[in-house]
Enzyme design. Structure first.
Site, short mmCIF file in Angstrom:
data_model
loop_
_atom_site.label_atom_id
_atom_site.label_comp_id
_atom_site.label_asym_id
_atom_site.label_seq_id
_atom_site.Cartn_x
_atom_site.Cartn_y
_atom_site.Cartn_z
N CYS A 59 -29.65 18.81 88.35
CA CYS A 59 -30.99 18.27 88.17
C CYS A 59 -31.12 17.68 86.78
CB CYS A 59 -32.10 19.31 88.31
SG CYS A 59 -32.34 19.88 89.96
N LYS A 107 -22.51 15.75 89.08
CA LYS A 107 -21.45 15.74 88.07
C LYS A 107 -21.53 16.92 87.11
CE LYS A 107 -18.81 12.39 85.58
NZ LYS A 107 -17.68 12.60 86.48
#
Ligand code: GLU
Length: 591
Positions: free
Chosen positions: A2, A586
């Site tokens: 997030c 990522k």
């Protein structure tokens, strides 16, 4: 995961919502399930959100405002729906909140709050919102209410709250948060410094256990435990974000694979004094561990391989999520080497924090500057591989294992030879990547592989972890089921799955494992498998062979780059989203 972004401008002309949408776009590598923006208007807080990636332009409906916050989500609790998208609003609309993390005691807290509140979403985030509503009733300020709320949460969390009176409060205990100061004193809040994209000249890194409050005129940092103010520490921002530019390549993944030769130069240019100091600590260490998660977990296993094989150092490699059984064994004299792309991986940070408390020395090799891992490390090394925009890591993995190779050579007293081998590898890799015939061959193979329901990959010794990384890239990008197995172990179980046409990739080099690896290939071929060799020295008996340059000790580095390319072409062949594969992110800042 997030991404959190916030902006406090001087007036409406600063268009806070636009700034936040742009900032979220730069944070979308952290998750792209849904997005949301909340802006402060004359008539209260206006929220816009939706599923999918952050829009490239400010969405219709958002006006011109001075203050806004936003979020790009990687869902942990609650499906990918518009309702579950952040920011989440208080029942009376008086504030909105966005979270990065997981409320680990959300079941207990929800049970406590249920008699008083009607829950509208399935997120753990809503628990924080309702708890804050409750605490607000008795607290003197929103900050005090958030402090009381936050202290009840378990897990690694960071939140940002915007109230309808223009107050903005954040609290951090885990996921990263930085505050930037730009022109005319405008304030920016973000999950990383790169997302400031040149608009900010000074940054304040919020530490775990701190809160930041903007009360409409002043910015103050507070300690979460005492509630007392602590000195503001803005530093000059030295890292300048590089523009996301594909430089003519179809995808960032392809561009970043093509940058692999350059990252080898960065490895050779690593500070030798620091490397020597680490080598000395490793030499005298009680136990040496390597630690990582996902692709970095595979890199840490390959680094451990190089340390054992070349450095003659007894090294144990650990996966972040599976290190608990070592907790009681950690102690003074131990050292952990942790390669990481983001330096924020929650699973790894948890192990490192605990190990450090027990006196373990920490060495990190990270690509993102200013990360938690770098700041806590005794030996912080930076990969300097340049930004990696594709969510699938390629060049950073190559950099990590090359660094491990050079460290092992240094320990073996062969640093100069190591740098020469890496320089030659760089040249060979560059030539291979620029060879159009190589591209045609890999594209053709990719076409053949994509219809397969399972693809097997075999490797041994230096190629063992490499084939696992090939497997990871195929799974991440093409969503094909791939299975990497030690070449010698396949006959013990997975040989039952060999039948006519099953594709088996065997990574082979000119090393001590060559004969055994060829035998493994022939064994499965005898059971009907289609065997594709990849590596050094063609094997005529196989159905096909992708021949790669022989760079000796670093052959595995060449092999992994070819496997990354193969996975890339498979992903393209299937029409999948190359740079943003489904469901992953990522920077994995949640457990
Ligand atoms: N737990 C929150 C959610 O699922 C935040 C997730 C995250 O930080 O990745 O919405």
């Amino acid at each position: 995961m997030c991404g959190i972004y916030g902006y406090i401008g001087i007036n409406k002309h600063d268009d806070a919502a636009k700034k936040v949408v742009e900032g979220l776009g730069r944070l979308s590598y952290r998750g792209y399930d849904s997005w949301g923006v909340a802006e402060l208007t004359d008539s209260g807080i206006l929220v816009k959100k939706d599923v999918g990636e952050v829009p490239t332009k400010k969405p219709a409906g958002l006006g011109a405002s001075a203050v806004a916050i936003g979020h790009t989500r990687w869902a942990t609790h609650g499906g990918v729906t518009r309702g579950n998208a952040h920011p989440h609003a208080a029942s009376d609309g008086s504030f909105v909140l966005a979270q990065n993390g997981i409320v680990e005691n959300y079941v207990e807290l929800k049970a406590q709050l249920k008699p008083q509140f009607k829950f509208k979403t399935q997120t753990d985030t809503e628990i924080i919102v309702r708890l804050l509503e409750k605490e607000k009733k008795s607290a003197a300020t929103l900050r005090e209410a958030l402090r009381a709320t936050f202290l009840q949460l378990e897990g690694r969390n960071t939140v940002i709250v915007l109230a309808d009176d223009g107050t903005m409060v954040t609290a951090r205990n885990g996921s990263p948060l930085v505050v930037g100061r730009g022109a005319k004193g405008a304030l920016y809040f973000s999950s990383d410094t790169l997302s400031f994209a040149g608009e900010v000249s000074e940054v304040l890194v919020v530490e775990n256990g701190q809160m930041v409050e903007w009360n409409g005129s002043d910015l103050t940092v507070y300690a979460l435990d005492t509630g007392e103010a602590v000195p503001l520490k803005f530093e000059k921002l030295t890292v300048v974000a590089q523009k996301a530019d594909k430089a003519g390549y179809d995808h960032f993944m392809l561009k970043e694979i093509h940058e692999s030769p350059d990252v080898l130069s960065q490895v050779v240019a690593q500070d030798l004094v620091g490397m020597k100091e680490l080598a000395r600590v490793i030499d005298t260490a009680r136990t040496v561990y390597t630690l990582g998660s996902g692709t970095a977990g595979i890199a840490s296993a390959q680094i451990a391989y190089y340390l054992r094989k070349i450095g003659k150092v007894n090294t144990i490699s650990l996966i972040g999520a599976e290190a608990q059984s070592y907790y009681d064994l950690f102690g003074p004299g131990d050292v952990i080497l942790a390669p990481s792309q983001s330096g924020e991986t929650a699973d790894v940070l948890e192990v490192l924090e605990l190990a450090q408390e027990k006196g373990v020395q920490i060495a990190t090799y990270v690509n993102m500057s200013g990360s938690m891992m770098t700041r806590m490390a005794d030996f912080p090394f930076m990969a300097g591989a340049g930004p990696e925009f594709c969510v699938m890591s390629t060049k950073v993995f190559t950099s990590q294992i090359a660094w491990g190779y050079l460290l092992a050579k240094l320990i073996a007293g062969e640093h100069t030879e190591g740098t020469e081998v890496l320089a030659a590898t760089r040249k060979a890799l560059r030539a291979y990547l620029e060879d159009p015939k190589a591209t045609v061959q890999l594209k053709k193979l990719a076409k053949k592989l994509v219809p397969a329901s399972s693809i097997f990959l075999l490797g041994k010794s230096q190629n063992m972890e490499i084939i696992k990384e090939g497997m990871v890239k195929m799974i991440e990008g093409s969503y094909n089921h791939a299975h990497g197995i030690p070449a010698g172990d396949l006959k013990h179980y997975a040989i039952t799955l060999m039948e006519t046409g099953v594709p088996v990739i065997v990574a082979i080099s000119n090393d001590e494992a060559r004969t055994d690896s060829i035998s493994a290939g022939i064994e499965v071929q005898s059971r009907g498998a289609t065997v594709i060799g990849i590596g050094q020295g063609s094997v005529a008996a196989f159905n096909e062979f992708i021949e790669l340059p022989d760079t000796g000790e670093t052959a595995a580095i060449v092999n992994v780059v070819a496997l990354q390319l193969l996975a890339y072409y498979m992903t393209v062949e299937l029409g999948n989203n190359v740079d943003k594969p489904r469901n992953i992110a990522k920077s994995v800042t949640v457990k």
